[in-house]
Design a protein around this motif. Structure first.
Motif, PDB file in Angstrom:
ATOM      1  N   PRO A  90      12.604 -13.618  -7.399  1.00  0.00           N
ATOM      2  CA  PRO A  90      12.048 -12.668  -6.428  1.00  0.00           C
ATOM      3  C   PRO A  90      12.521 -11.239  -6.671  1.00  0.00           C
ATOM      4  N   TYR A  91      13.743 -11.090  -7.173  1.00  0.00           N
ATOM      5  CA  TYR A  91      14.234  -9.731  -7.385  1.00  0.00           C
ATOM      6  C   TYR A  91      13.511  -9.052  -8.547  1.00  0.00           C
ATOM      7  N   LEU A  92      12.988  -9.871  -9.463  1.00  0.00           N
ATOM      8  CA  LEU A  92      12.210  -9.280 -10.555  1.00  0.00           C
ATOM      9  C   LEU A  92      10.923  -8.662 -10.024  1.00  0.00           C
ATOM     10  N   VAL A  93      10.360  -9.293  -8.993  1.00  0.00           N
ATOM     11  CA  VAL A  93       9.151  -8.718  -8.392  1.00  0.00           C
ATOM     12  C   VAL A  93       9.471  -7.347  -7.804  1.00  0.00           C
ATOM     13  N   ILE A  94      10.617  -7.276  -7.094  1.00  0.00           N
ATOM     14  CA  ILE A  94      11.029  -5.997  -6.508  1.00  0.00           C
ATOM     15  C   ILE A  94      11.257  -4.980  -7.630  1.00  0.00           C
ATOM     16  N   ALA A  95      11.917  -5.427  -8.697  1.00  0.00           N
ATOM     17  CA  ALA A  95      12.188  -4.524  -9.817  1.00  0.00           C
ATOM     18  C   ALA A  95      10.883  -4.016 -10.425  1.00  0.00           C
ATOM     19  N   TYR A  96       9.902  -4.905 -10.517  1.00  0.00           N
ATOM     20  CA  TYR A  96       8.592  -4.543 -11.084  1.00  0.00           C
ATOM     21  C   TYR A  96       7.937  -3.429 -10.262  1.00  0.00           C
ATOM     22  N   GLU A  97       7.945  -3.618  -8.949  1.00  0.00           N
ATOM     23  CA  GLU A  97       7.311  -2.600  -8.094  1.00  0.00           C
ATOM     24  C   GLU A  97       8.077  -1.285  -8.157  1.00  0.00           C
ATOM     25  N   MET A  98       9.400  -1.371  -8.187  1.00  0.00           N
ATOM     26  CA  MET A  98      10.190  -0.139  -8.228  1.00  0.00           C
ATOM     27  C   MET A  98      10.031   0.567  -9.568  1.00  0.00           C
ATOM     28  N   THR A  99       9.830  -0.217 -10.637  1.00  0.00           N
ATOM     29  CA  THR A  99       9.573   0.384 -11.947  1.00  0.00           C
ATOM     30  C   THR A  99       8.373   1.313 -11.849  1.00  0.00           C
ATOM     31  N   ILE A 100       7.329   0.795 -11.223  1.00  0.00           N
ATOM     32  CA  ILE A 100       6.108   1.584 -11.148  1.00  0.00           C
ATOM     33  C   ILE A 100       6.276   2.747 -10.184  1.00  0.00           C
ATOM     34  N   LEU A 101       6.921   2.472  -9.049  1.00  0.00           N
ATOM     35  CA  LEU A 101       7.082   3.540  -8.055  1.00  0.00           C
ATOM     36  C   LEU A 101       7.859   4.713  -8.643  1.00  0.00           C
ATOM     37  N   LEU A 102       9.009   4.431  -9.203  1.00  0.00           N
ATOM     38  CA  LEU A 102       9.811   5.530  -9.746  1.00  0.00           C
ATOM     39  C   LEU A 102       9.166   6.102 -11.005  1.00  0.00           C
ATOM     40  N   GLY A 103       8.484   5.243 -11.780  1.00  0.00           N
ATOM     41  CA  GLY A 103       7.759   5.748 -12.945  1.00  0.00           C
ATOM     42  C   GLY A 103       6.752   6.803 -12.530  1.00  0.00           C
ATOM     43  N   VAL A 104       5.991   6.506 -11.497  1.00  0.00           N
ATOM     44  CA  VAL A 104       4.973   7.450 -11.018  1.00  0.00           C
ATOM     45  C   VAL A 104       5.635   8.710 -10.461  1.00  0.00           C
TER      46      VAL A 104
ATOM     47  N   LEU C 151       6.901 -11.433   1.965  1.00  0.00           N
ATOM     48  CA  LEU C 151       6.395 -10.303   2.752  1.00  0.00           C
ATOM     49  C   LEU C 151       7.056  -9.006   2.329  1.00  0.00           C
ATOM     50  N   MET C 152       8.295  -9.139   1.862  1.00  0.00           N
ATOM     51  CA  MET C 152       8.997  -7.953   1.402  1.00  0.00           C
ATOM     52  C   MET C 152       8.384  -7.457   0.093  1.00  0.00           C
ATOM     53  N   PHE C 153       7.932  -8.427  -0.746  1.00  0.00           N
ATOM     54  CA  PHE C 153       7.227  -8.013  -1.972  1.00  0.00           C
ATOM     55  C   PHE C 153       6.021  -7.168  -1.568  1.00  0.00           C
ATOM     56  N   ASP C 154       5.378  -7.659  -0.504  1.00  0.00           N
ATOM     57  CA  ASP C 154       4.186  -6.994  -0.002  1.00  0.00           C
ATOM     58  C   ASP C 154       4.480  -5.565   0.433  1.00  0.00           C
ATOM     59  N   VAL C 155       5.559  -5.419   1.196  1.00  0.00           N
ATOM     60  CA  VAL C 155       5.934  -4.086   1.666  1.00  0.00           C
ATOM     61  C   VAL C 155       6.156  -3.167   0.470  1.00  0.00           C
ATOM     62  N   MET C 156       6.895  -3.657  -0.514  1.00  0.00           N
ATOM     63  CA  MET C 156       7.175  -2.837  -1.695  1.00  0.00           C
ATOM     64  C   MET C 156       5.888  -2.526  -2.447  1.00  0.00           C
ATOM     65  N   ALA C 157       5.047  -3.555  -2.624  1.00  0.00           N
ATOM     66  CA  ALA C 157       3.841  -3.373  -3.426  1.00  0.00           C
ATOM     67  C   ALA C 157       2.887  -2.399  -2.765  1.00  0.00           C
ATOM     68  N   ILE C 158       2.710  -2.534  -1.453  1.00  0.00           N
ATOM     69  CA  ILE C 158       1.722  -1.687  -0.786  1.00  0.00           C
ATOM     70  C   ILE C 158       2.231  -0.262  -0.685  1.00  0.00           C
ATOM     71  N   THR C 159       3.524  -0.104  -0.418  1.00  0.00           N
ATOM     72  CA  THR C 159       4.084   1.249  -0.394  1.00  0.00           C
ATOM     73  C   THR C 159       3.876   1.914  -1.752  1.00  0.00           C
ATOM     74  N   THR C 160       4.193   1.163  -2.806  1.00  0.00           N
ATOM     75  CA  THR C 160       4.038   1.724  -4.148  1.00  0.00           C
ATOM     76  C   THR C 160       2.575   2.047  -4.429  1.00  0.00           C
ATOM     77  N   TYR C 161       1.707   1.132  -4.033  1.00  0.00           N
ATOM     78  CA  TYR C 161       0.278   1.328  -4.321  1.00  0.00           C
ATOM     79  C   TYR C 161      -0.263   2.544  -3.582  1.00  0.00           C
ATOM     80  N   LEU C 162       0.162   2.666  -2.324  1.00  0.00           N
ATOM     81  CA  LEU C 162      -0.302   3.802  -1.520  1.00  0.00           C
ATOM     82  C   LEU C 162       0.204   5.108  -2.144  1.00  0.00           C
ATOM     83  N   THR C 163       1.471   5.124  -2.535  1.00  0.00           N
ATOM     84  CA  THR C 163       2.043   6.325  -3.148  1.00  0.00           C
ATOM     85  C   THR C 163       1.328   6.626  -4.466  1.00  0.00           C
ATOM     86  N   ALA C 164       1.231   5.605  -5.321  1.00  0.00           N
ATOM     87  CA  ALA C 164       0.690   5.845  -6.658  1.00  0.00           C
ATOM     88  C   ALA C 164      -0.778   6.249  -6.592  1.00  0.00           C
TER      89      ALA C 164
END
Lengths: 168, 257, 443
Positions: A90-104, C151-164
């Motif tokens: 699960p932490y890899l999923v978080i890392a994946y999203e943060m990679t993109i967020l900070l990348g952008v 659900l936390m993945f969701d929060v992270m993903a949607i926040t990132t998607y909205l920002t990006a």
């Protein structure tokens, strides 16, 4: 003192820019309504340093995302569902999203740093360059150089040249 | 809470934290057994739970909408065709699964597994996404669709040891955690290290007229519950889902078998 | 082949056409905006406020069916958001020319449907006033969120998607903000000076923007795929029969792009019709989008069949029961309606005649999205009320509040879109110019 020369045709504009560049007068900016690779070549722009920001952002994001998830779990030891406190998948999923967020976000910062924008100050500008004209701007030229630039640009086919104040 | 990381054995700690399940052994492993052969379906446990845990009386209309809150309910299963029918009862309550699907779902840690092997629900943290209840295969999590109130003087009978929940909060059976807490405090006051078997009795177990239910620490091999749970009739509901429940049912024995 | 049905415009005409669509506002626009805002207020926000006061019980959910239309609409809107940015990014890095006149509004669609989806999360949760606890920001609990939760993945993903996707659409519009700045005066000029960062269109600026924009595109593609996978994991990571399928992530991603592309067709129709973009949005675009939709519909059908097949093949009693209820239970009409609208109707697009007709494509695209809306509803309503214990089988039917909020959400989306077209050039000026032949002296 800045010289502003307006061109109707792209090839004249490029030729003029090339010649002013060879003459080595002042600082040259080339304004066009659409991105022109040829104009970027005239200025000798190579690969944009923005990519370094993107890479840095992505790497920092991946590490930070994983670290944030692990650190949170370690600070609050709250076991759930028989999973490990540090469960990697699960932490890899978080890392994946943060990679993109900070990348952008880093790419955005990189854009601002490299392009010098936002620049909400008066700079030599010809509004028609955002419609259908190509404009060569020669900044920081002394009087004689400005004259020389004007001659070169008119010879290259500029519709008009005018002088404006230098940008700060 | 073991939150301080000793720098001298960081690697050991990391190994410990990377281990599935985290707990080697629970301090207590609270377990319940329910003998279905003794269950008469009288619902005394349901009423006792209602009184002990401040469960709201939702009223007829809400009941019809399937919004009742019963931390323990009696499920009825009919066998055979009329007139040759048999009725089977299964009291269904939170199974306090050691690998609970509901716990992983919560984004805000409102439910987690404590050192007593209990699946806890922290009302204050709940934001009401209801994911835990969807993930629960036993459907024993109940949501507060509204803020329920008690008409005077009924609020006088509320149990002061148990909080009253507001709208938007998930709740479920706690194995009467307030009684566990009290038993532990008493043990400590008496200078004992552990709670004695039989000291903790949840409301439902206490009220069962046929003594179908027993409760205790299955870590202790001498406890009553440890002996009952090893009966050949013992089984766990939906065991194939690998949720590792802490409630063990004893099969009903039919005359014709 | 040219992109333009009515001859190629000049550079100046592009500026004029696009800017006039933005700067000239008729009474019809204000009437429409007023209507949609009223509908949004009356049908979405008023019932929501009522629900906040009494509790989520105002909706039709009960103890067996804890998820309802709020969640299914959330998936629908997230899905609708999937085509714009993703398609735009894919077409950008493959350097497709036909993207350039439609991508801006497609991306806007992404942004606004994402906002609508985020609203549905707010409507869904029981205690909205504590929803910020699910973000990794300091809170009075002194507790950070559980990163092991789907659900936390969701929060992270949607926040990132909205920002990006906000950054993606904004950065693509900067040169166009400069064009607006150049033709306006007063407060609007000052505003757009700020928006455009003082853009001058110098070679260095174009160069940097091009590089940054390419990276945004590259980041957005894996992001968009991950977002809907993660949304699908909200379901697939449970053990609920009918939801616990590994196929769910590709199923959701495919369905999302499918419904999003249909949404783009609908939006393009409206833009063309009401904003006079006939010149820039041509049959070519319609033809390409139609072909894309056709492929996606077949992919969607394939995955759907596969889902049924694997369920049936496993033969697990719980799964079979869920499958049986889905296909032949109370909601069977909705299920078969979905199959009709999403698997069979799109086959009409095999015919070129239909692909090239704006009116017929509008009908097809709307039918597809109706089908996709019901698909999401079926996923939510037929599985989790009926899990393992037959005695606890429940049933879910939405209440009037849910119907009203669902309807109102379309008004919110339309309102946001209407505001957008007056603030941002809905067709990218500079990129349309790029597709035009450059001016040459001999031409």
């Amino acid at each position: 003192m800045a010289v502003l020369a307006t061109f109707r045709y792209e090839e004249d504009f490029l030729a003029g820019a090339e010649r002013v560049k060879t003459a080595g007068i002042g600082r040259i900016s080339l304004m066009s309504p659409v991105p022109l690779e040829a104009a970027q070549e005239v200025l000798g722009l190579e690969k944009s340093p923005v990519r370094r920001f993107s890479l840095a952002g992505a790497i920092i994001g991946a590490v930070a995302g994983f670290a944030m998830a692990v650190a949170t779990a370690l600070v609050f030891i709250l076991p759930t569902g028989g999973r490990a406190i540090i469960s990697v998948p699960p932490y890899l999923v978080i890392a994946y999203e943060m990679t993109i967020l900070l990348g952008v976000l880093f790419t955005l910062v990189g854009f601002h740093i490299v392009s010098g924008l936002p620049a909400w100050r008066d700079r030599p500008y010809a509004p028609e360059s955002n419609i259908d004209r190509f404009v060569v701007v020669v900044e920081g030229a002394a009087e004689t150089d400005a004259l020389r630039a004007e001659t070169i640009l008119r010879e290259a086919g500029a519709e008009e040249t005018r002088r404006v104040e230098d940008g700060q | 809470m073991r939150s301080e990381v000793d720098m001298s054995n960081v690697l050991d700690k990391l190994r410990e934290y990377s281990k599935p399940g985290y707990y080697d052994e629970f301090d207590y492993h609270w377990t319940m057994t329910i003998d279905l052969d003794r269950c008469t379906g009288c619902e005394a446990c349901v009423v006792a739970c209602q009184a002990e845990n401040n469960l709201p009386i939702v009223g007829e209309e809400r009941y019809a909408e399937a919004r009742e809150i019963k931390w323990i309910r009696i499920e009825r299963y009919w066998e055979g065709e009329f007139p040759d029918v048999k009725l089977n009862f299964i009291p269904m309550l939170c199974q306090h699964c050691d690998e609970a699907p509901c716990e992983t779902a919560c984004p805000v840690f409102a439910t987690y597994h404590n050192q007593d092997g209990l699946n806890t629900q922290i009302y204050n943290r709940c934001i009401g996404t209801r994911t835990c209840a969807v993930y629960c295969p036993y459907e024993v999590r109940y949501f507060n669709w509204f803020t329920y109130t008690w008409d005077e003087p009924l609020e006088q009978q509320l149990n002061p040891d148990v909080s009253v929940r507001e709208k938007g909060v998930m709740e479920k059976c706690t194995f009467c955690i307030q009684r566990i807490r009290m038993a532990k405090d008493n043990a400590k006051d008496d200078g004992r290290r552990r709670v004695r078997d039989g000291e903790v009795v949840p409301a439902c177990v206490q009220s069962c007229p046929t003594e179908a239910m027993s409760f205790g620490d299955s870590n202790d091999p001498d406890s009553k519950v440890s002996q009952v749970m090893n009966s050949p009739r013992g089984y766990k509901v939906l065991e194939e889902l690998n949720t590792v429940p802490s409630v063990i049912y004893l099969k009903k024995v039919h005359d014709d078998v | 082949m040219t992109m333009f049905d009515h001859g190629q415009p000049t550079y100046a005409e592009v500026n004029r056409d696009v800017l006039s669509s933005m700067l000239e506002t008729g009474p019809r626009y204000w009437m429409l905006l007023g209507t949609t805002m009223t509908i949004a207020g009356v049908c979405f926000f008023m019932p929501w406020i009522y629900q906040l006061i009494v509790g989520v019980g105002a909706a039709g959910m009960n103890r067996n069916a804890l998820w309802g239309t709020y969640l299914s609409n959330f998936i629908f809107w997230i899905g609708l958001s999937h085509s714009g940015t993703l398609l735009s990014a894919v077409l950008h890095i493959t350097n497709s020319q036909w993207r350039k006149s439609i991508y801006r509004s497609a991306e806007a669609m992404t942004l606004f449907s994402l906002m609508t989806a985020a609203l549905f999360v707010m409507v869904h949760v029981g205690r909205l006033w504590f929803v910020h606890w699910s973000f990794p920001i300091p809170n009075p609990m002194g507790l950070w969120p559980n990163f092991r939760s789907p659900l936390m993945f969701d929060v992270m993903a949607i926040t990132t998607y909205l920002t990006a996707s906000s950054i993606f659409i904004y950065m693509g519009s900067v040169p166009d903000f400069a064009a607006v700045r150049d033709v306006s005066t007063g407060i609007r000029r000052r505003l757009y000076t700020v928006f455009s960062f003082g853009w001058r269109g110098t070679a260095r600026e174009w160069h940097t923007l091009g590089a940054a924009y390419m990276f945004f595109a590259v980041f957005v593609i894996p992001l968009a795929v991950s977002v809907h996978s993660i949304v699908s994991w909200d379901f697939a990571l449970s053990i609920v029969p009918g939801l616990h399928h590994t196929i769910f992530a590709p199923y959701f991603v495919c369905g999302a792009i499918y419904s999003g592309t249909a949404g783009i067709v609908t939006v393009m129709y409206m833009l063309r019709k009401f904003m006079n973009f006939e010149r820039y949005i041509g049959e070519k675009h319609l033809d390409y989008l139609g072909k894309l939709l056709l492929v996606l519909s077949m992919l969607w059908t394939y995955i759907n069949i596969l889902e049924l097949f694997t369920t049936w093949y496993s033969g697990t009693s719980f799964e079979m029961e869920a499958l049986d209820f889905r296909m032949f239970g109370f909601y069977a009409p909705l299920y078969w309606e979905m199959i009709l609208f999403c698997a069979f109707v799109p086959l009409l697009m095999l015919f070129r005649k239909i692909r090239l007709s704006w009116n017929k494509m509008l009908v097809v695209s709307i039918l597809i999205n109706i089908g996709m809306l019901t698909e999401r509803f079926i996923i939510v309503a037929t599985s989790q009320p009926r899990k393992f214990l037959p005695d606890a089988f429940g049933f879910y039917f939405p209440s009037w509040i849910e119907f009203s909020i669902t309807f109102g959400s379309f008004a919110i989306f339309t309102t946001l879109f209407l505001i957008f077209i007056k603030w941002v050039p809905a067709v990218s000026i500079y990129e349309v110019k790029e597709t035009l032949k450059p001016l040459r002296r001999d031409a």
